[in-house]
Motif scaffolding. Structure first.
Motif, PDB file in Angstrom:
ATOM      1  N   VAL A 221      16.375  14.907  20.281  1.00 22.25           N
ATOM      2  CA  VAL A 221      16.540  13.472  20.054  1.00 22.25           C
ATOM      3  C   VAL A 221      17.713  12.951  20.884  1.00 22.25           C
ATOM      4  N   GLN A 222      17.450  11.863  21.627  1.00 23.58           N
ATOM      5  CA  GLN A 222      18.466  11.238  22.460  1.00 23.58           C
ATOM      6  C   GLN A 222      18.918   9.915  21.843  1.00 23.58           C
ATOM      7  N   LYS A 223      20.057   9.419  22.294  1.00 18.03           N
ATOM      8  CA  LYS A 223      20.570   8.138  21.814  1.00 18.03           C
ATOM      9  C   LYS A 223      19.544   7.037  22.059  1.00 18.03           C
ATOM     10  N   GLY A 224      19.246   6.263  21.032  1.00 17.71           N
ATOM     11  CA  GLY A 224      18.305   5.156  21.150  1.00 17.71           C
ATOM     12  C   GLY A 224      16.867   5.517  20.898  1.00 17.71           C
ATOM     13  N   ASP A 225      16.559   6.819  20.792  1.00 19.84           N
ATOM     14  CA  ASP A 225      15.187   7.220  20.482  1.00 19.84           C
ATOM     15  C   ASP A 225      14.785   6.736  19.097  1.00 19.84           C
ATOM     16  N   TYR A 226      13.495   6.445  18.938  1.00 16.72           N
ATOM     17  CA  TYR A 226      12.935   6.293  17.604  1.00 16.72           C
ATOM     18  C   TYR A 226      12.785   7.693  17.009  1.00 16.72           C
ATOM     19  N   ALA A 227      13.225   7.865  15.774  1.00 17.41           N
ATOM     20  CA  ALA A 227      13.087   9.158  15.096  1.00 17.41           C
ATOM     21  C   ALA A 227      12.337   8.949  13.790  1.00 17.41           C
ATOM     22  N   LEU A 228      11.303   9.743  13.571  1.00 17.77           N
ATOM     23  CA  LEU A 228      10.571   9.739  12.307  1.00 17.77           C
ATOM     24  C   LEU A 228      11.254  10.732  11.388  1.00 17.77           C
ATOM     25  N   ILE A 229      11.761  10.254  10.267  1.00 13.18           N
ATOM     26  CA  ILE A 229      12.612  11.090   9.421  1.00 13.18           C
ATOM     27  C   ILE A 229      12.284  10.929   7.940  1.00 13.18           C
ATOM     28  N   GLN A 230      12.618  11.975   7.199  1.00 16.62           N
ATOM     29  CA  GLN A 230      12.779  11.926   5.743  1.00 16.62           C
ATOM     30  C   GLN A 230      14.267  12.133   5.455  1.00 16.62           C
ATOM     31  N   TYR A 231      14.771  11.500   4.403  1.00 18.25           N
ATOM     32  CA  TYR A 231      16.174  11.725   4.065  1.00 18.25           C
ATOM     33  C   TYR A 231      16.425  11.484   2.589  1.00 18.25           C
ATOM     34  N   THR A 232      17.486  12.098   2.112  1.00 24.87           N
ATOM     35  CA  THR A 232      18.061  11.786   0.798  1.00 24.87           C
ATOM     36  C   THR A 232      19.557  11.612   0.989  1.00 24.87           C
ATOM     37  N   GLY A 233      20.113  10.553   0.395  1.00 25.85           N
ATOM     38  CA  GLY A 233      21.545  10.300   0.473  1.00 25.85           C
ATOM     39  C   GLY A 233      22.183  10.267  -0.899  1.00 25.85           C
ATOM     40  N   VAL A 234      23.341  10.929  -1.035  1.00 28.52           N
ATOM     41  CA  VAL A 234      24.076  10.929  -2.305  1.00 28.52           C
ATOM     42  C   VAL A 234      25.529  10.546  -2.063  1.00 28.52           C
ATOM     43  N   ARG A 235      26.180  10.077  -3.132  1.00 31.94           N
ATOM     44  CA  ARG A 235      27.612   9.781  -3.096  1.00 31.94           C
ATOM     45  C   ARG A 235      28.418  11.066  -3.310  1.00 31.94           C
ATOM     46  N   PHE A 242      21.583   7.606  -3.889  1.00 29.36           N
ATOM     47  CA  PHE A 242      21.533   6.156  -3.728  1.00 29.36           C
ATOM     48  C   PHE A 242      20.345   5.712  -2.877  1.00 29.36           C
ATOM     49  N   ASP A 243      19.713   6.639  -2.153  1.00 26.63           N
ATOM     50  CA  ASP A 243      18.549   6.265  -1.346  1.00 26.63           C
ATOM     51  C   ASP A 243      17.807   7.544  -0.969  1.00 26.63           C
ATOM     52  N   SER A 244      16.472   7.447  -0.918  1.00 28.23           N
ATOM     53  CA  SER A 244      15.670   8.605  -0.543  1.00 28.23           C
ATOM     54  C   SER A 244      14.275   8.167  -0.123  1.00 28.23           C
ATOM     55  N   THR A 245      13.854   8.584   1.061  1.00 23.85           N
ATOM     56  CA  THR A 245      12.466   8.319   1.469  1.00 23.85           C
ATOM     57  C   THR A 245      11.500   9.123   0.621  1.00 23.85           C
ATOM     58  N   TRP A 246      11.947  10.248   0.090  1.00 23.41           N
ATOM     59  CA  TRP A 246      11.075  11.061  -0.764  1.00 23.41           C
ATOM     60  C   TRP A 246      10.669  10.272  -2.001  1.00 23.41           C
ATOM     61  N   ASP A 247      11.588   9.473  -2.523  1.00 25.34           N
ATOM     62  CA  ASP A 247      11.278   8.650  -3.691  1.00 25.34           C
ATOM     63  C   ASP A 247      10.357   7.488  -3.334  1.00 25.34           C
ATOM     64  N   LYS A 248      10.487   6.991  -2.104  1.00 24.85           N
ATOM     65  CA  LYS A 248       9.675   5.843  -1.667  1.00 24.85           C
ATOM     66  C   LYS A 248       8.281   6.264  -1.222  1.00 24.85           C
ATOM     67  N   GLY A 249       8.115   7.552  -0.890  1.00 26.71           N
ATOM     68  CA  GLY A 249       6.773   8.052  -0.635  1.00 26.71           C
ATOM     69  C   GLY A 249       6.372   8.207   0.806  1.00 26.71           C
ATOM     70  N   SER A 250       7.247   7.849   1.773  1.00 24.85           N
ATOM     71  CA  SER A 250       6.825   7.954   3.168  1.00 24.85           C
ATOM     72  C   SER A 250       8.032   8.044   4.090  1.00 24.85           C
ATOM     73  N   PRO A 251       7.941   8.807   5.179  1.00 27.01           N
ATOM     74  CA  PRO A 251       9.006   8.811   6.190  1.00 27.01           C
ATOM     75  C   PRO A 251       9.182   7.431   6.811  1.00 27.01           C
ATOM     76  N   ILE A 252      10.313   7.252   7.516  1.00 25.89           N
ATOM     77  CA  ILE A 252      10.570   6.008   8.230  1.00 25.89           C
ATOM     78  C   ILE A 252      10.861   6.322   9.698  1.00 25.89           C
TER      79      ILE A 252
END
Length: 319
Positions: A221-235, A242-252
């Motif tokens: 992956v290079q700077k500025g590329d579109y990246a298809l990802i799954q993620y989970t973020g915690v404090r 606080f956010d998760s594509t797994w909970d939303k049901g689809s990568p972004i």
């Protein structure tokens, strides 16, 4: 979010090749079921005089050479199957990789060849409700089709030779790597969804720290590329998600430069198929300030990111 892999081609190409489902969504991806598979078969466009007339040279999985009498003037989408493929069967809801060569139906000239090299197309999700679903229908990896698209008010008629190259997992598939000491602990559910545990009693780092915990062998992956990802973020402060594509049901899929600086560092230079663990202090996250529940200001944040695909800016959509 509707991605346009090659803005240089016509609006027909835009309509023909792209799906909804590659971008952010609050709806779950379709569940592959027997009914959905049947719907995908039913969605397949029928062959016609125009698509049947196209002669194609070249092996599946490599660029084609197509010849046909011009002009071709299909009145509706026509699809002729050249090779059914002998790989695994594809299902509605799966992400797939594909490639194509496009030709003008007016004069037969090649317009573009794209998708055969890494980083040219993002994986796309098969659905009976999209034109990509109508082009490939159901079938197997290795399928090759000719698709003849009619002219519209804004675009000429066009001919595509498309190859269904493979299916793409919705979780990172790279080789597991040990995280450095002091990093949060990551446990994966059966579907790949991560659970992140903050180390007890540890002070958060003052600089962004990145660890590759699965190492993929795909495109870098290079700077500025579109990246298809799954993620989970915690404090870091309380370990709460606080956010998760797994909970939303689809990568972004967005450009790497759309994210905060620390998250950008977690993507750029990584290979497709990798899973990345990143700890981001406020300075490279959402800024300094008092930690509160309303936003992420002042918070050190932790992400686990699965990189499923990437597309160079040259092939990316105009936004």
């Amino acid at each position: 979010m509707r991605l346009r892999p090659f803005a240089a081609l016509s609006a027909v190409a835009v309509t023909a090749l792209l799906l909804t489902g590659c971008g952010s969504s609050d709806t779950a991806a379709p569940t592959p079921t027997g009914s959905a598979a049947a719907d995908l078969c039913d969605a397949a466009a029928k062959p016609g005089e125009a698509s049947d007339s196209v002669k194609v040279d070249g092996a599946v999985g490599s660029p084609s050479t197509a010849t046909f009498s011009t002009p071709l003037e299909p009145k509706e989408l026509q699809v002729t199957v050249l090779d059914e493929g002998d790989g695994p069967a594809v299902k509605a809801g799966e992400f797939v990789s594909y490639a194509m060569t496009a030709y003008s139906a007016e004069d037969g000239k090649e317009l573009a060849t794209i998708g055969y090299e890494p980083g040219q197309f993002l994986p796309s999700q098969l659905s009976p409700d999209t034109v990509l679903g109508q082009v490939f229908g159901c079938g197997h990896v290795g399928k090759r089709v000719v698709a003849a698209f009619p002219a519209s008010d804004t675009a000429q008629a066009e001919v595509y030779v498309l190859d269904l190259l493979g299916t793409v997992p919705t979780a990172a598939w790279g080789e597991p790597q040990a995280a450095p000491a002091g990093f949060p602990k990551v446990e994966l559910a059966e579907n790949g969804s991560p659970k992140i545990t903050i180390p007890e009693g540890e002070e958060p780092p003052t600089q962004t720290e990145v660890a590759t915990i699965k190492k993929g062998d795909g495109y870098t992956v290079q700077k500025g590329d579109y990246a298809l990802i799954q993620y989970t973020g915690v404090r870091w402060s309380n370990g709460e998600t606080f956010d998760s594509t797994w909970d939303k049901g689809s990568p972004i899929a967005y450009p790497t430069t759309n994210y905060v600086q620390g998250f950008q560092k977690a993507l750029e230079g990584q290979t497709v198929g990798s899973q990345v663990l990143v700890v981001i202090p406020p300075a490279e996250g959402y800024g300094e300030g008092k930690i509160n529940e309303a936003d992420l200001k002042g918070e050190t944040i932790v992400f686990v990111v699965d990189i499923l695909g990437a597309q160079t800016p040259a092939a990316a959509p105009a936004q």
